[in-house]
Design a protein around this motif. Structure first.
Motif, PDB file in Angstrom:
ATOM      1  N   ASP A  12     -10.265  22.683 -28.414  1.00  0.00           N
ATOM      2  CA  ASP A  12     -11.709  22.877 -28.621  1.00  0.00           C
ATOM      3  C   ASP A  12     -11.994  23.433 -30.013  1.00  0.00           C
ATOM      4  O   ASP A  12     -12.976  23.033 -30.658  1.00  0.00           O
ATOM      5  CB  ASP A  12     -12.284  23.801 -27.552  1.00  0.00           C
ATOM      6  N   ILE A  15     -11.659  20.529 -32.468  1.00  0.00           N
ATOM      7  CA  ILE A  15     -12.807  19.619 -32.413  1.00  0.00           C
ATOM      8  C   ILE A  15     -14.008  20.237 -33.122  1.00  0.00           C
ATOM      9  O   ILE A  15     -14.704  19.579 -33.900  1.00  0.00           O
ATOM     10  CB  ILE A  15     -13.159  19.283 -30.949  1.00  0.00           C
ATOM     11  N   GLY A  19     -13.167  18.133 -36.121  1.00  0.00           N
ATOM     12  CA  GLY A  19     -13.328  16.886 -35.381  1.00  0.00           C
ATOM     13  C   GLY A  19     -13.832  15.728 -36.214  1.00  0.00           C
ATOM     14  O   GLY A  19     -13.462  14.570 -35.974  1.00  0.00           O
ATOM     15  N   ASP A  20     -14.671  16.004 -37.207  1.00  0.00           N
ATOM     16  CA  ASP A  20     -15.229  14.950 -38.052  1.00  0.00           C
ATOM     17  C   ASP A  20     -14.485  14.785 -39.368  1.00  0.00           C
ATOM     18  O   ASP A  20     -14.873  13.974 -40.205  1.00  0.00           O
ATOM     19  CB  ASP A  20     -16.705  15.240 -38.362  1.00  0.00           C
ATOM     20  N   ASP A  99     -18.706  12.405 -24.544  1.00  0.00           N
ATOM     21  CA  ASP A  99     -19.112  13.504 -25.414  1.00  0.00           C
ATOM     22  C   ASP A  99     -18.399  13.493 -26.758  1.00  0.00           C
ATOM     23  O   ASP A  99     -18.971  13.931 -27.762  1.00  0.00           O
ATOM     24  CB  ASP A  99     -18.837  14.845 -24.718  1.00  0.00           C
ATOM     25  N   GLU A 100     -17.149  13.020 -26.786  1.00  0.00           N
ATOM     26  CA  GLU A 100     -16.358  12.998 -28.016  1.00  0.00           C
ATOM     27  C   GLU A 100     -15.520  11.719 -28.044  1.00  0.00           C
ATOM     28  O   GLU A 100     -15.104  11.243 -26.984  1.00  0.00           O
ATOM     29  CB  GLU A 100     -15.408  14.209 -28.093  1.00  0.00           C
ATOM     30  N   VAL A 102     -12.561  10.784 -27.900  1.00  0.00           N
ATOM     31  CA  VAL A 102     -11.219  11.279 -27.576  1.00  0.00           C
ATOM     32  C   VAL A 102     -10.653  10.447 -26.430  1.00  0.00           C
ATOM     33  O   VAL A 102     -11.295  10.280 -25.391  1.00  0.00           O
ATOM     34  CB  VAL A 102     -11.241  12.766 -27.188  1.00  0.00           C
TER      35      VAL A 102
END
Length: 205
Positions: A12, A15, A19-20, A99-100, A102
């Motif tokens: 978490d 991310i 994450g970006d 949501d992501e 992943v």
């Protein structure tokens, strides 16, 4: 004076903070700089283009996301492959996808491609182990500079594409098929792919 060990990140945390940022991935809680170069990106873009041409030709419900992480469940690891082919029908079962971007399930993945950078050990050792454990059926290591160790690409070292396929029992990769020079790439995922190793290597010229 002893140096403090770097603080490990949770998934978490990674991310939220990275994450970006396509430069980093996470291995066992440790932030890994993938050290991309311009030529590395040229090779990855060339492979991506060839793969997408085949997806269009086959008219299958597959796609290549521009950003995607592969996360083995229950770990502090998140790989950021250079090219990944996903099955659009299968990602409905992905627990994090809405949501992501992943991926946690092998059923979502048709193919993963990693273009080798100076931290080649991760591509040849760690990712071979984890991608096979997840159950990803086909994994390419594109070593356009011949950086990998001699145990992986032979002696003398030379630009090599290694393609790993799952064994019959599905829990580990077989010895990779290797392609160099004018060798035609043989891919179970893209059986009619018209592409040689030297065409991939020449994409940086």
């Amino acid at each position: 004076m002893t140096q403090a060990a770097p603080k490990l990140l949770t998934f978490d945390d990674f991310i939220a903070r990275y994450g970006d940022n396509e430069r980093y991935e996470l291995i066992d809680g440790e932030l890994i700089d993938m050290e991309p170069t311009g030529p590395h990106e040229e090779v990855a873009a060339f492979v991506l283009r060839k793969v997408n041409i085949e997806i269009d030709r086959l008219s299958v419900r597959w796609f290549t996301p521009s950003r995607c992480l592969i996360k083995p469940l229950g770990t502090k690891t998140a790989f950021r492959p250079d090219v990944v082919v996903l099955d659009k029908a299968a990602i409905a079962s992905e627990p994090l996808w809405q949501d992501e971007p992943v991926i946690t399930l092998a059923t979502s993945v048709k193919l993963v491609v990693e273009v080798v950078s100076t931290n080649w050990q991760n591509d040849y050792a760690r990712k071979v182990e984890d991608y096979s454990t997840i159950g990803i059926p086909e994994y390419w290591v594109v070593d356009y500079l011949g950086l990998g160790g001699r145990d992986y690409i032979g002696n003398p070292k030379q630009p090599t594409i290694s393609i790993y396929l799952l064994s019959a029992n599905g829990n580990q990769y077989q010895k990779p098929a290797q392609f160099r020079g004018s060798d035609s790439i043989i891919s179970p995922t893209f059986k009619d792919l018209q592409l040689t190793a030297e065409q991939i290597f020449a994409s940086v010229n």
